[in-house]
Write a protein that holds these residues in place. Structure first.
Motif, mmCIF file in Angstrom:
data_model
loop_
_atom_site.group_PDB
_atom_site.id
_atom_site.type_symbol
_atom_site.label_atom_id
_atom_site.label_comp_id
_atom_site.label_asym_id
_atom_site.label_seq_id
_atom_site.Cartn_x
_atom_site.Cartn_y
_atom_site.Cartn_z
ATOM 1 N N LEU A 53 -39.051 -12.595 18.275
ATOM 2 C CA LEU A 53 -39.310 -13.314 17.024
ATOM 3 C C LEU A 53 -40.800 -13.635 16.871
ATOM 4 C CD1 LEU A 53 -36.250 -15.734 16.933
ATOM 5 C CD2 LEU A 53 -36.644 -13.712 15.517
ATOM 6 N N GLY A 54 -41.444 -13.999 17.964
ATOM 7 C CA GLY A 54 -42.879 -14.258 17.919
ATOM 8 C C GLY A 54 -43.666 -13.013 17.556
ATOM 9 N N LEU A 55 -43.325 -11.895 18.190
ATOM 10 C CA LEU A 55 -44.004 -10.637 17.881
ATOM 11 C C LEU A 55 -43.750 -10.202 16.436
ATOM 12 C CD1 LEU A 55 -43.368 -8.698 21.198
ATOM 13 C CD2 LEU A 55 -45.567 -9.524 20.352
ATOM 14 N N ALA A 56 -42.526 -10.422 15.951
ATOM 15 C CA ALA A 56 -42.203 -10.060 14.570
ATOM 16 C C ALA A 56 -43.015 -10.900 13.580
ATOM 17 C CB ALA A 56 -40.712 -10.239 14.304
ATOM 18 N N SER A 57 -43.176 -12.181 13.884
ATOM 19 C CA SER A 57 -43.952 -13.026 12.965
ATOM 20 C C SER A 57 -45.428 -12.638 12.969
ATOM 21 C CB SER A 57 -43.774 -14.507 13.304
ATOM 22 O OG SER A 57 -44.285 -14.786 14.585
ATOM 23 N N VAL A 58 -45.975 -12.331 14.129
ATOM 24 C CA VAL A 58 -47.372 -11.899 14.204
ATOM 25 C C VAL A 58 -47.553 -10.571 13.469
ATOM 26 C CG1 VAL A 58 -49.167 -11.080 15.784
ATOM 27 C CG2 VAL A 58 -47.907 -13.155 16.316
ATOM 28 N N THR A 59 -46.614 -9.662 13.631
ATOM 29 C CA THR A 59 -46.680 -8.371 12.935
ATOM 30 C C THR A 59 -46.633 -8.563 11.424
ATOM 31 O OG1 THR A 59 -45.633 -7.254 14.799
ATOM 32 C CG2 THR A 59 -45.545 -6.128 12.671
ATOM 33 N N ALA A 60 -45.759 -9.448 10.959
ATOM 34 C CA ALA A 60 -45.641 -9.691 9.520
ATOM 35 C C ALA A 60 -46.931 -10.273 8.945
ATOM 36 C CB ALA A 60 -44.466 -10.622 9.247
ATOM 37 N N VAL A 61 -47.525 -11.220 9.654
ATOM 38 C CA VAL A 61 -48.774 -11.820 9.179
ATOM 39 C C VAL A 61 -49.900 -10.785 9.175
ATOM 40 C CG1 VAL A 61 -50.554 -13.536 9.717
ATOM 41 C CG2 VAL A 61 -48.148 -14.172 9.802
ATOM 42 N N CYS A 62 -49.987 -9.974 10.215
ATOM 43 C CA CYS A 62 -51.015 -8.933 10.276
ATOM 44 C C CYS A 62 -50.831 -7.924 9.149
ATOM 45 C CB CYS A 62 -50.991 -8.229 11.629
ATOM 46 S SG CYS A 62 -51.616 -9.250 12.967
ATOM 47 N N ARG A 63 -49.601 -7.543 8.876
ATOM 48 C CA ARG A 63 -49.335 -6.599 7.788
ATOM 49 C C ARG A 63 -49.775 -7.194 6.463
ATOM 50 N NH1 ARG A 63 -45.519 -5.335 3.908
ATOM 51 N NH2 ARG A 63 -45.173 -3.129 3.600
ATOM 52 N N LEU A 64 -49.448 -8.464 6.241
ATOM 53 C CA LEU A 64 -49.849 -9.137 5.016
ATOM 54 C C LEU A 64 -51.370 -9.151 4.870
ATOM 55 C CD1 LEU A 64 -48.810 -11.234 2.687
ATOM 56 C CD2 LEU A 64 -49.741 -12.904 4.274
ATOM 57 N N LEU A 65 -52.070 -9.488 5.937
ATOM 58 C CA LEU A 65 -53.527 -9.543 5.887
ATOM 59 C C LEU A 65 -54.156 -8.160 5.692
ATOM 60 C CD1 LEU A 65 -54.183 -12.193 8.654
ATOM 61 C CD2 LEU A 65 -54.383 -12.501 6.185
ATOM 62 N N LEU A 66 -53.583 -7.145 6.331
ATOM 63 C CA LEU A 66 -54.095 -5.782 6.151
ATOM 64 C C LEU A 66 -53.942 -5.316 4.705
ATOM 65 C CD1 LEU A 66 -52.825 -4.076 9.409
ATOM 66 C CD2 LEU A 66 -55.197 -4.208 8.666
ATOM 67 N N ARG A 67 -52.784 -5.536 4.124
ATOM 68 C CA ARG A 67 -52.555 -5.113 2.735
ATOM 69 C C ARG A 67 -53.459 -5.876 1.781
ATOM 70 N NH1 ARG A 67 -50.602 -0.322 3.660
ATOM 71 N NH2 ARG A 67 -48.642 -0.372 4.762
ATOM 72 N N ARG A 68 -53.631 -7.162 2.054
ATOM 73 C CA ARG A 68 -54.509 -7.977 1.215
ATOM 74 C C ARG A 68 -55.951 -7.456 1.287
ATOM 75 N NH1 ARG A 68 -55.008 -14.515 1.744
ATOM 76 N NH2 ARG A 68 -56.348 -14.808 -0.048
ATOM 77 N N SER A 69 -56.383 -7.111 2.485
ATOM 78 C CA SER A 69 -57.726 -6.575 2.671
ATOM 79 C C SER A 69 -57.883 -5.234 1.955
ATOM 80 C CB SER A 69 -58.011 -6.406 4.161
ATOM 81 O OG SER A 69 -59.227 -5.767 4.371
ATOM 82 N N GLU A 70 -56.858 -4.380 2.022
ATOM 83 C CA GLU A 70 -56.923 -3.095 1.330
ATOM 84 C C GLU A 70 -57.052 -3.294 -0.174
ATOM 85 O OE1 GLU A 70 -53.320 -1.209 2.567
ATOM 86 O OE2 GLU A 70 -54.320 -0.136 4.196
ATOM 87 N N ARG A 71 -56.280 -4.228 -0.726
ATOM 88 C CA ARG A 71 -56.363 -4.482 -2.174
ATOM 89 C C ARG A 71 -57.751 -4.999 -2.552
ATOM 90 N NH1 ARG A 71 -51.062 -6.627 -1.435
ATOM 91 N NH2 ARG A 71 -51.947 -8.715 -1.407
ATOM 92 N N ALA A 72 -58.306 -5.888 -1.741
ATOM 93 C CA ALA A 72 -59.637 -6.424 -2.030
ATOM 94 C C ALA A 72 -60.689 -5.322 -1.973
ATOM 95 C CB ALA A 72 -59.975 -7.537 -1.048
ATOM 96 N N THR A 73 -60.562 -4.423 -1.016
ATOM 97 C CA THR A 73 -61.506 -3.313 -0.902
ATOM 98 C C THR A 73 -61.419 -2.391 -2.110
ATOM 99 O OG1 THR A 73 -61.344 -3.408 1.498
ATOM 100 C CG2 THR A 73 -62.214 -1.382 0.551
ATOM 101 N N LEU A 74 -60.198 -2.106 -2.557
ATOM 102 C CA LEU A 74 -60.025 -1.262 -3.741
ATOM 103 C C LEU A 74 -60.608 -1.919 -4.985
ATOM 104 C CD1 LEU A 74 -56.428 0.147 -3.213
ATOM 105 C CD2 LEU A 74 -58.576 1.403 -3.124
ATOM 106 N N ARG A 75 -60.370 -3.238 -5.126
ATOM 107 C CA ARG A 75 -60.921 -3.948 -6.276
ATOM 108 C C ARG A 75 -62.447 -3.927 -6.254
ATOM 109 N NH1 ARG A 75 -58.620 -9.003 -5.317
ATOM 110 N NH2 ARG A 75 -56.570 -8.355 -4.687
#
Length: 85
Positions: A53-75
């Motif tokens: 569960l800990g690893l899943a939560s860290v993975t989810a947060v990292c995925r969220l941050l990566l996607r957010r960063s990709e969107r910001a870079t595209l913008r």
């Protein structure tokens, strides 16, 4: 002589690398593998579940941050193109 058809949009999407997606897939794999190894080496199933569960939560947060960063870079890239930079 006929020319070969160009790559379809599906093929070109598959050819494009998705580093964030690759990282998330590896994290999910590790998140499933680590608890299994813990159980094999004698850790209780409860502790292995907590670690999963800990690893899943860290993975989810990292995925969220990566996607957010990709969107910001595209913008930022689109904004630079519009301003002529």
């Amino acid at each position: 002589m006929p020319t070969p058809p160009g790559p379809s949009s599906e093929q070109s999407r598959d050819a494009v690398s998705d580093p964030a997606g690759d990282g998330v897939r590896w994290a999910v794999f590790g998140g499933l593998l680590v608890p299994a190894v813990l159980v094999v080496y004698g850790t209780s199933v409860g502790n292995a579940t907590v670690s999963a569960l800990g690893l899943a939560s860290v993975t989810a947060v990292c995925r969220l941050l990566l996607r957010r960063s990709e969107r910001a870079t595209l913008r930022a890239a689109e904004g630079a193109q519009r301003s002529g930079r």
